[in-house]
Design a protein around this motif. Structure first.
Motif, PDB file in Angstrom:
ATOM      1  N   ALA A  29       0.830  -1.198   0.000  1.00 45.57           N
ATOM      2  CA  ALA A  29       0.000   0.000   0.000  1.00 45.57           C
ATOM      3  C   ALA A  29       0.868   1.254   0.000  1.00 45.57           C
ATOM      4  CB  ALA A  29      -0.913  -0.007   1.222  1.00 45.57           C
ATOM      5  N   LYS A  30       0.447   2.271  -0.708  1.00 49.29           N
ATOM      6  CA  LYS A  30       1.191   3.527  -0.803  1.00 49.29           C
ATOM      7  C   LYS A  30       0.896   4.462   0.361  1.00 49.29           C
ATOM      8  CE  LYS A  30       1.326   3.424  -5.856  1.00 49.29           C
ATOM      9  NZ  LYS A  30       0.957   4.140  -7.112  1.00 49.29           N
ATOM     10  N   ASN A  31      -0.234   4.246   1.021  1.00 48.72           N
ATOM     11  CA  ASN A  31      -0.640   5.125   2.110  1.00 48.72           C
ATOM     12  C   ASN A  31      -0.926   4.321   3.372  1.00 48.72           C
ATOM     13  OD1 ASN A  31      -0.956   7.658   0.390  1.00 48.72           O
ATOM     14  ND2 ASN A  31      -2.411   6.284  -0.608  1.00 48.72           N
ATOM     15  N   LEU A  32      -0.483   4.857   4.492  1.00 48.38           N
ATOM     16  CA  LEU A  32      -0.734   4.212   5.774  1.00 48.38           C
ATOM     17  C   LEU A  32      -1.648   5.115   6.609  1.00 48.38           C
ATOM     18  CD1 LEU A  32      -0.154   2.059   7.993  1.00 48.38           C
ATOM     19  CD2 LEU A  32       1.823   3.462   8.670  1.00 48.38           C
ATOM     20  N   VAL A  33      -2.732   4.540   7.108  1.00 49.03           N
ATOM     21  CA  VAL A  33      -3.649   5.256   7.995  1.00 49.03           C
ATOM     22  C   VAL A  33      -3.576   4.592   9.364  1.00 49.03           C
ATOM     23  CG1 VAL A  33      -6.043   5.906   8.443  1.00 49.03           C
ATOM     24  CG2 VAL A  33      -5.188   5.863   6.094  1.00 49.03           C
ATOM     25  N   ILE A  34      -3.269   5.380  10.398  1.00 50.26           N
ATOM     26  CA  ILE A  34      -3.161   4.836  11.751  1.00 50.26           C
ATOM     27  C   ILE A  34      -4.321   5.355  12.592  1.00 50.26           C
ATOM     28  CG2 ILE A  34      -1.750   4.641  13.825  1.00 50.26           C
ATOM     29  CD1 ILE A  34       0.719   5.099  12.132  1.00 50.26           C
ATOM     30  N   VAL A  35      -5.127   4.423  13.109  1.00 51.83           N
ATOM     31  CA  VAL A  35      -6.242   4.758  13.989  1.00 51.83           C
ATOM     32  C   VAL A  35      -5.911   4.257  15.397  1.00 51.83           C
ATOM     33  CG1 VAL A  35      -7.927   4.688  12.126  1.00 51.83           C
ATOM     34  CG2 VAL A  35      -7.446   2.603  13.412  1.00 51.83           C
ATOM     35  N   GLU A  36      -6.781   4.539  16.363  1.00 55.96           N
ATOM     36  CA  GLU A  36      -6.530   4.099  17.736  1.00 55.96           C
ATOM     37  C   GLU A  36      -6.978   2.661  17.966  1.00 55.96           C
ATOM     38  OE1 GLU A  36      -7.648   6.544  21.089  1.00 55.96           O
ATOM     39  OE2 GLU A  36      -7.530   8.353  19.854  1.00 55.96           O
ATOM     40  N   SER A  37      -8.212   2.355  17.571  1.00 51.45           N
ATOM     41  CA  SER A  37      -8.816   1.074  17.925  1.00 51.45           C
ATOM     42  C   SER A  37      -8.765   0.080  16.772  1.00 51.45           C
ATOM     43  CB  SER A  37     -10.277   1.297  18.335  1.00 51.45           C
ATOM     44  OG  SER A  37     -10.961   0.068  18.416  1.00 51.45           O
ATOM     45  N   PRO A  38      -8.433  -1.181  17.055  1.00 51.34           N
ATOM     46  CA  PRO A  38      -8.426  -2.204  15.996  1.00 51.34           C
ATOM     47  C   PRO A  38      -9.814  -2.465  15.435  1.00 51.34           C
ATOM     48  CG  PRO A  38      -8.107  -3.199  18.160  1.00 51.34           C
ATOM     49  CD  PRO A  38      -8.011  -1.726  18.359  1.00 51.34           C
ATOM     50  N   ALA A  39     -10.868  -2.123  16.199  1.00 52.34           N
ATOM     51  CA  ALA A  39     -12.232  -2.343  15.716  1.00 52.34           C
ATOM     52  C   ALA A  39     -12.556  -1.457  14.518  1.00 52.34           C
ATOM     53  CB  ALA A  39     -13.227  -2.077  16.844  1.00 52.34           C
ATOM     54  N   LYS A  40     -11.842  -0.325  14.383  1.00 47.14           N
ATOM     55  CA  LYS A  40     -12.096   0.583  13.263  1.00 47.14           C
ATOM     56  C   LYS A  40     -11.388   0.144  11.983  1.00 47.14           C
ATOM     57  CE  LYS A  40     -12.060   4.579  16.369  1.00 47.14           C
ATOM     58  NZ  LYS A  40     -11.378   5.854  16.645  1.00 47.14           N
ATOM     59  N   VAL A  41     -10.367  -0.680  12.117  1.00 47.55           N
ATOM     60  CA  VAL A  41      -9.498  -1.004  10.983  1.00 47.55           C
ATOM     61  C   VAL A  41     -10.283  -1.600   9.822  1.00 47.55           C
ATOM     62  CG1 VAL A  41      -7.592  -2.485  10.221  1.00 47.55           C
ATOM     63  CG2 VAL A  41      -7.435  -1.277  12.408  1.00 47.55           C
ATOM     64  N   LYS A  42     -11.080  -2.628  10.106  1.00 50.93           N
ATOM     65  CA  LYS A  42     -11.817  -3.326   9.050  1.00 50.93           C
ATOM     66  C   LYS A  42     -12.789  -2.389   8.333  1.00 50.93           C
ATOM     67  CE  LYS A  42     -14.909  -7.272   8.340  1.00 50.93           C
ATOM     68  NZ  LYS A  42     -15.655  -8.385   9.017  1.00 50.93           N
ATOM     69  N   THR A  43     -13.504  -1.558   9.118  1.00 55.37           N
ATOM     70  CA  THR A  43     -14.500  -0.653   8.532  1.00 55.37           C
ATOM     71  C   THR A  43     -13.838   0.372   7.620  1.00 55.37           C
ATOM     72  OG1 THR A  43     -15.837  -0.897  10.533  1.00 55.37           O
ATOM     73  CG2 THR A  43     -16.387   0.931   9.056  1.00 55.37           C
ATOM     74  N   ILE A  44     -12.774   1.012   8.109  1.00 56.94           N
ATOM     75  CA  ILE A  44     -12.115   2.078   7.342  1.00 56.94           C
ATOM     76  C   ILE A  44     -11.391   1.490   6.135  1.00 56.94           C
ATOM     77  CG2 ILE A  44     -10.324   3.857   7.449  1.00 56.94           C
ATOM     78  CD1 ILE A  44     -11.134   4.298  10.358  1.00 56.94           C
ATOM     79  N   LYS A  45     -10.804   0.316   6.288  1.00 62.50           N
ATOM     80  CA  LYS A  45     -10.131  -0.349   5.176  1.00 62.50           C
ATOM     81  C   LYS A  45     -11.112  -0.599   4.034  1.00 62.50           C
ATOM     82  CE  LYS A  45      -7.054  -2.798   2.923  1.00 62.50           C
ATOM     83  NZ  LYS A  45      -5.950  -2.144   2.199  1.00 62.50           N
ATOM     84  N   LYS A  46     -12.345  -0.969   4.380  1.00 61.24           N
ATOM     85  CA  LYS A  46     -13.376  -1.229   3.371  1.00 61.24           C
ATOM     86  C   LYS A  46     -13.692   0.046   2.586  1.00 61.24           C
ATOM     87  CE  LYS A  46     -17.556  -1.256   4.724  1.00 61.24           C
ATOM     88  NZ  LYS A  46     -18.828  -1.590   5.420  1.00 61.24           N
ATOM     89  N   PHE A  47     -13.650   1.203   3.269  1.00 62.48           N
ATOM     90  CA  PHE A  47     -13.955   2.469   2.607  1.00 62.48           C
ATOM     91  C   PHE A  47     -12.835   2.916   1.667  1.00 62.48           C
ATOM     92  CE2 PHE A  47     -16.486   3.725   6.649  1.00 62.48           C
ATOM     93  CZ  PHE A  47     -17.573   3.001   6.205  1.00 62.48           C
ATOM     94  N   LEU A  48     -11.585   2.584   1.983  1.00 63.55           N
ATOM     95  CA  LEU A  48     -10.440   3.179   1.293  1.00 63.55           C
ATOM     96  C   LEU A  48      -9.845   2.322   0.175  1.00 63.55           C
ATOM     97  CD1 LEU A  48      -8.599   4.828   4.325  1.00 63.55           C
ATOM     98  CD2 LEU A  48     -10.244   5.852   2.741  1.00 63.55           C
ATOM     99  N   GLY A  49      -9.967   1.035   0.258  1.00 61.66           N
ATOM    100  CA  GLY A  49      -9.462   0.202  -0.827  1.00 61.66           C
ATOM    101  C   GLY A  49      -8.014  -0.228  -0.669  1.00 61.66           C
ATOM    102  N   SER A  50      -7.467  -0.816  -1.732  1.00 59.54           N
ATOM    103  CA  SER A  50      -6.164  -1.486  -1.670  1.00 59.54           C
ATOM    104  C   SER A  50      -4.972  -0.537  -1.611  1.00 59.54           C
ATOM    105  CB  SER A  50      -6.008  -2.412  -2.881  1.00 59.54           C
ATOM    106  OG  SER A  50      -6.105  -1.666  -4.095  1.00 59.54           O
ATOM    107  N   ASN A  51      -5.151   0.724  -1.958  1.00 59.89           N
ATOM    108  CA  ASN A  51      -4.032   1.668  -1.896  1.00 59.89           C
ATOM    109  C   ASN A  51      -3.749   2.166  -0.490  1.00 59.89           C
ATOM    110  OD1 ASN A  51      -3.356   1.627  -4.618  1.00 59.89           O
ATOM    111  ND2 ASN A  51      -4.851   3.217  -5.140  1.00 59.89           N
ATOM    112  N   TYR A  52      -4.546   1.711   0.443  1.00 56.30           N
ATOM    113  CA  TYR A  52      -4.379   2.158   1.829  1.00 56.30           C
ATOM    114  C   TYR A  52      -4.208   0.958   2.750  1.00 56.30           C
ATOM    115  CZ  TYR A  52      -5.896   6.857   0.470  1.00 56.30           C
ATOM    116  OH  TYR A  52      -5.989   8.097  -0.123  1.00 56.30           O
ATOM    117  N   GLU A  53      -3.223   1.058   3.614  1.00 60.37           N
ATOM    118  CA  GLU A  53      -3.086   0.105   4.712  1.00 60.37           C
ATOM    119  C   GLU A  53      -3.595   0.802   5.976  1.00 60.37           C
ATOM    120  OE1 GLU A  53       0.306  -2.225   7.390  1.00 60.37           O
ATOM    121  OE2 GLU A  53       0.898  -1.086   5.613  1.00 60.37           O
ATOM    122  N   VAL A  54      -4.434   0.127   6.736  1.00 62.61           N
ATOM    123  CA  VAL A  54      -4.994   0.705   7.964  1.00 62.61           C
ATOM    124  C   VAL A  54      -4.502  -0.113   9.150  1.00 62.61           C
ATOM    125  CG1 VAL A  54      -7.074   1.431   9.173  1.00 62.61           C
ATOM    126  CG2 VAL A  54      -7.038   1.416   6.670  1.00 62.61           C
ATOM    127  N   ALA A  55      -3.918   0.557  10.128  1.00 59.60           N
ATOM    128  CA  ALA A  55      -3.373  -0.118  11.302  1.00 59.60           C
ATOM    129  C   ALA A  55      -3.813   0.631  12.555  1.00 59.60           C
ATOM    130  CB  ALA A  55      -1.851  -0.190  11.223  1.00 59.60           C
TER     131      ALA A  55
END
Length: 322
Positions: free
Chosen positions: A2-28
């Motif tokens: 992934a070209k972009n990394l998005v860092i959130v606080e809670s692991p529960a948000k990762v799956k939801t936000i990843k679904k919105f952003l697609g393969s160019n984003y890694e969410v951790a």
């Protein structure tokens, strides 16, 4: 990769936000705070402008190593921690802990976890707000100074295991002062007289409250009440005037954190911790048939009653359909 990394606080948000952003984003997820004051000492240099001394929280080393590796491989790093002073401070700590290049690091916030809100935040990135960070640091330093200096005194003078705090000690004083006022209150006897009248063409009776004659009369005993009733017995009653009017009752405002906790306690008998746990789940996302995991409330820690335009539009549309 992934070209972009998005860092959130809670692991529960990762799956939801990843679904919105697609393969160019890694969410951790950072799993909350990554640095804090040490537990074994005050951790504040009082002689040098109350400078805090931060250390990596125990057990976060492996997580930070993974985040550091992902951040190094990414073209851009978006810090999407919660939109409050705690979230701002976590982002600030992540910059240091991950040794982020400030040229490719940006801060984003969203008040509801919806596709539109998340994508809109990516179009409006900003720098870290140091005013919010300083506010969080001031709170943390005060918590530590009050707790670490007064709690040992309570252990020595009152009872071991008690604690003092920036908020709880002041709240306890307010409660104690109020209790003293209650104990000092001297109750006094008082009586009231009400009369119900039937009005033609109305279903509900009209309730009138006894006032007096020329001025308001205070009834302080049963004897005084009986004396008034004796004078009223057998006399003719007359309704001189009935005024009718309309009252407008506005709908309740959207919940703030405190009003949500109050209503949940009053209506559902929920504890504060249970209310906040459920609200966190609703904010991070619940599974809805046909839509997947979707956040259904705005950010739960707030004192604002403002409604987002998107939420207002969606509510009006739903009401129109049903």
């Amino acid at each position: 990769m992934a070209k972009n990394l998005v860092i959130v606080e809670s692991p529960a948000k990762v799956k939801t936000i990843k679904k919105f952003l697609g393969s160019n984003y890694e969410v951790a997820a950072s799993m909350g705070h990554v640095r804090d004051l040490p537990r074994s000492q005050m951790g504040i240099d009082v002689e040098h402008d109350f400078e805090p001394k931060y250390i990596t929280i125990r057990g976060k080393g492996e997580l930070l190593a993974k985040l550091r590796k992902s951040a190094k491989a990414a073209d851009r790093v978006f810090l999407a921690t919660d939109p409050d002073r705690e979230g701002e401070a976590i982002s600030w700590h992540l910059v240091t802990a991950l040794k982020l290049d400030e040229k490719k690091m940006r801060r984003i916030t969203f008040n509801e976890i919806t596709k539109n809100a998340v994508k809109a935040s990516l179009k409006n990135p900003r720098e870290i707000d140091m005013n919010l960070v300083d506010a969080q640091q001031a709170r943390r330093v005060l918590d530590r100074m009050v707790g670490y200096q007064i709690s040992p005194l309570l252990w020595a003078k009152v009872k071991r295991g008690l604690s003092a705090g920036r908020v709880q000690s002041v709240a306890l004083r307010i409660i104690a002062d109020r209790e003293k006022e209650i104990e000092a209150f001297v109750p006094s006897e008082y009586w009231t007289i009400d009369a119900d009248f039937s009005i033609p063409d109305t279903k509900k009776p009209l309730t009138a409250h006894f006032y007096g004659t020329d001025k308001k009369m205070n009834l302080a005993s049963e004897e005084e009440v009986n004396a008034v009733l004796g004078e009223l017995e057998g006399v003719d009653w007359e309704i001189a005037e009935v005024k009718k009017g309309e009252r407008t009752r506005k709908p309740p405002l959207p919940f703030t954190t405190s009003t949500l906790q109050q209503e949940a306690a009053k209506t559902l008998n929920f504890s504060t911790s249970k209310t906040m746990r459920i609200a966190q789940q609703l904010y991070e996302g619940v599974d809805i048939a046909g839509e997947g995991t979707v956040g259904v409330i705005t950010y739960l820690r707030t004192d604002s009653t403002r409604i987002a335009v998107e939420a207002d539009t969606a509510a009006r549309q739903y009401i129109g359909e049903v």
